[in-house]
Design an enzyme around this catalytic site. Structure first.
Site, short mmCIF file in Angstrom:
data_model
loop_
_atom_site.label_atom_id
_atom_site.label_comp_id
_atom_site.label_asym_id
_atom_site.label_seq_id
_atom_site.Cartn_x
_atom_site.Cartn_y
_atom_site.Cartn_z
N ASP A 142 -9.87 -4.56 -4.31
CA ASP A 142 -9.19 -3.93 -3.72
C ASP A 142 -9.90 -2.24 -4.17
O ASP A 142 -9.60 -1.95 -5.22
CB ASP A 142 -7.85 -3.83 -3.89
CG ASP A 142 -6.80 -2.89 -3.00
OD1 ASP A 142 -7.39 -1.94 -2.67
OD2 ASP A 142 -5.81 -3.39 -2.99
N SER A 175 0.76 -1.15 -0.11
CA SER A 175 0.05 0.03 0.08
C SER A 175 0.92 1.28 -0.03
O SER A 175 1.79 1.58 -1.01
CB SER A 175 -1.10 0.12 1.23
OG SER A 175 -2.14 0.85 0.94
N HIS A 199 -8.03 -5.26 0.20
CA HIS A 199 -6.61 -4.55 0.42
C HIS A 199 -5.75 -5.10 1.48
O HIS A 199 -4.59 -5.08 1.51
CB HIS A 199 -6.89 -2.99 0.49
CG HIS A 199 -5.73 -2.02 0.60
ND1 HIS A 199 -5.36 -1.88 -0.64
CD2 HIS A 199 -4.91 -1.37 1.49
CE1 HIS A 199 -4.21 -0.87 -0.45
NE2 HIS A 199 -4.27 -0.72 0.69
#
Ligand SMILES: *[C@@H]1O[C@H](CO)[C@@H](O)[C@H](O)[C@H]1NC(C)=O
Length: 408
Positions: free
Chosen positions: A349, A181, A378
């Site tokens: 996601d 991320s 995610h």
């Protein structure tokens, strides 16, 4: 209260996004050298979470060019002493509102940090400024607003750069980098800088992000549209800490009647197929970690404008800061074609959207190895109960293939 807890978890995971860096010129640009001291082990991440599972763990502290003191942990396989032969070094870079603990939150056969150590890697755990394991600065206190005057740009160009440099120096080896991320934003930005990328052997990116134009999460759209980032800065809130009263108040006012905060995690990250709900209370003992309001503001600029660029100060200050009206973009085509990249992304996601991943791929010169998991959201890439089989085994196979061809 329960709603708040759920909300907090969600936000903790929300921006678990990014990675690092890019600084510099010559080695002289880094302060890492051997300007290091060992930390008292008692309150460190090693003592709290890693060593109790039986893994040898060392605490290091490094100093960034702009004076922040970062905690860095070195973990090896249980049963092996540090005197033995070390494996190939790998640096783990966590996402937004998380820290290095993110890689150790599940059981030892599920968590990437433990798995890599067991597979013989020399595991280094990064923690960006402002998180619980990296608190400190040579002259500023966290009560100073200047302490929080940074965004992922500094996390990439100073923090990640310094960590990579330090591990490179100590191990006398190029290193593997893993980002999740925000950790991938930091990595991609950093890899555009020749003096950083030359220390990197290969990189694996989970939920890769450089563009945020197609983010689909309803909660994110809501707070972007209500200009939450500008509102909190205008209120003089520079540190974003959802474990504080102010942070809890902010969350509560966002949720109030507008977003279903009982399912905030899904609203923010997308549907996560596979993480263990009964471990949420444990995760909350560690997450979320603080970040800066300026960082949130920078991320929201990316969502509003669809660019992968430095922080936008507005035209006048941009002129002063950058000598141009718009902030310079990070040019992904400057990442060398020779840098092996592996990326894993998910169909559910809501933060690392498939269209944005494709945009990133289009800009790169190289053709990264790709792993697409339709059901994954995610958080699954970090905490799915099946992440080892679904994701980590493939990542490790990628690293092993490059290790064989490396000169070390
Ligand atoms: C989920 O978490 C609980 C509580 O820690 C644990 O007992 C259980 O084994 C976990 N389930 C899986 C599939 O990992």
């Amino acid at each position: 209260m329960e709603r708040l807890v759920v909300a907090t978890t969600a936000v903790a995971h929300f921006f678990c996004i990014f990675l690092i860096f890019s600084v510099a010129k010559a080695d002289g640009d880094f302060t890492g050298e051997l300007n290091i001291h060992r930390r008292s082990p008692v309150n460190g991440l090693c003592a709290q979470l890693i060593a109790p599972s039986g893994y040898p763990c060392e605490e290091h502290t490094i100093q960034t060019k702009d004076g922040y003191l970062l905690g860095l942990q070195r973990v090896s396989s249980s049963g092996e002493s540090f005197e033995g032969q070390r494996g190939f070094p790998v640096l783990l870079q966590h996402g937004l509102f998380m820290s290095g603990d993110a890689w150790f939150l599940d059981s030892i056969d599920q968590s990437l940090g433990f798995i890599l150590a067991d597979r013989g890697f020399d595991v280094w755990v990064g923690n960006v400024r402002g998180t619980r394991w990296s608190h400190g600065h040579t002259s500023l206190s966290e009560k100073d607003k200047e302490f929080w005057d940074w965004s992922w740009e500094e996390l990439a160009l100073y923090d990640l750069a310094e960590m990579i440099h330090f591990v490179n120096l100590v191990t006398n080896s190029k290193i593997f980098v893993v980002g999740h991320s925000q950790g991938t934003i930091m990595s991609l930005a950093a890899f555009t800088q020749p003096d950083i990328v030359k220390m990197v052997e290969a990189a694996a990116l989970l939920c890769p992000i450089s563009y945020l134009e197609h983010i689909s999460a309803p909660f994110v759209h809501r707070i972007v549209n209500m200009h939450l980032d500008r509102v909190i800065l205008a209120m003089g809130i520079h540190q974003l800490n959802f474990k504080s009263d102010v942070g809890a108040y902010i969350l509560d006012s966002i949720c109030d009647g507008h977003v279903d905060c009982n399912d905030l995690l899904t609203s923010i990250t997308g549907e996560n197929c596979c993480f263990n709900n009964s471990r949420v209370d444990f995760y909350l003992e560690y997450e979320p970690h603080p970040s800066s309001s300026k960082n949130l503001n920078h991320l929201f600029q990316m969502i509003r404008k669809g660019t992968f660029a430095k922080y936008d100060y507005g035209i006048w200050k941009n002129l002063k800061q950058y000598g141009q009206l718009k902030p310079p973009e990070f040019d992904l085509s400057r990442i060398p074609e020779s840098l092996p990249l592996w990326m894993a992304y998910g169909g559910n996601d809501a933060l690392a959207d498939v269209m944005d991943v494709q945009h990133t791929l289009k800009d790169l010169q190289s053709k990264p190895e790709l792993l697409y998991l339709e059901k994954y959201g995610h958080i699954d890439f970090l905490l799915s109960v099946n992440a080892k089989e679904d994701v980590f085994d493939s990542m490790i196979a990628f690293f092993k293939s490059w290790r064989r061809s490396s000169s070390i």
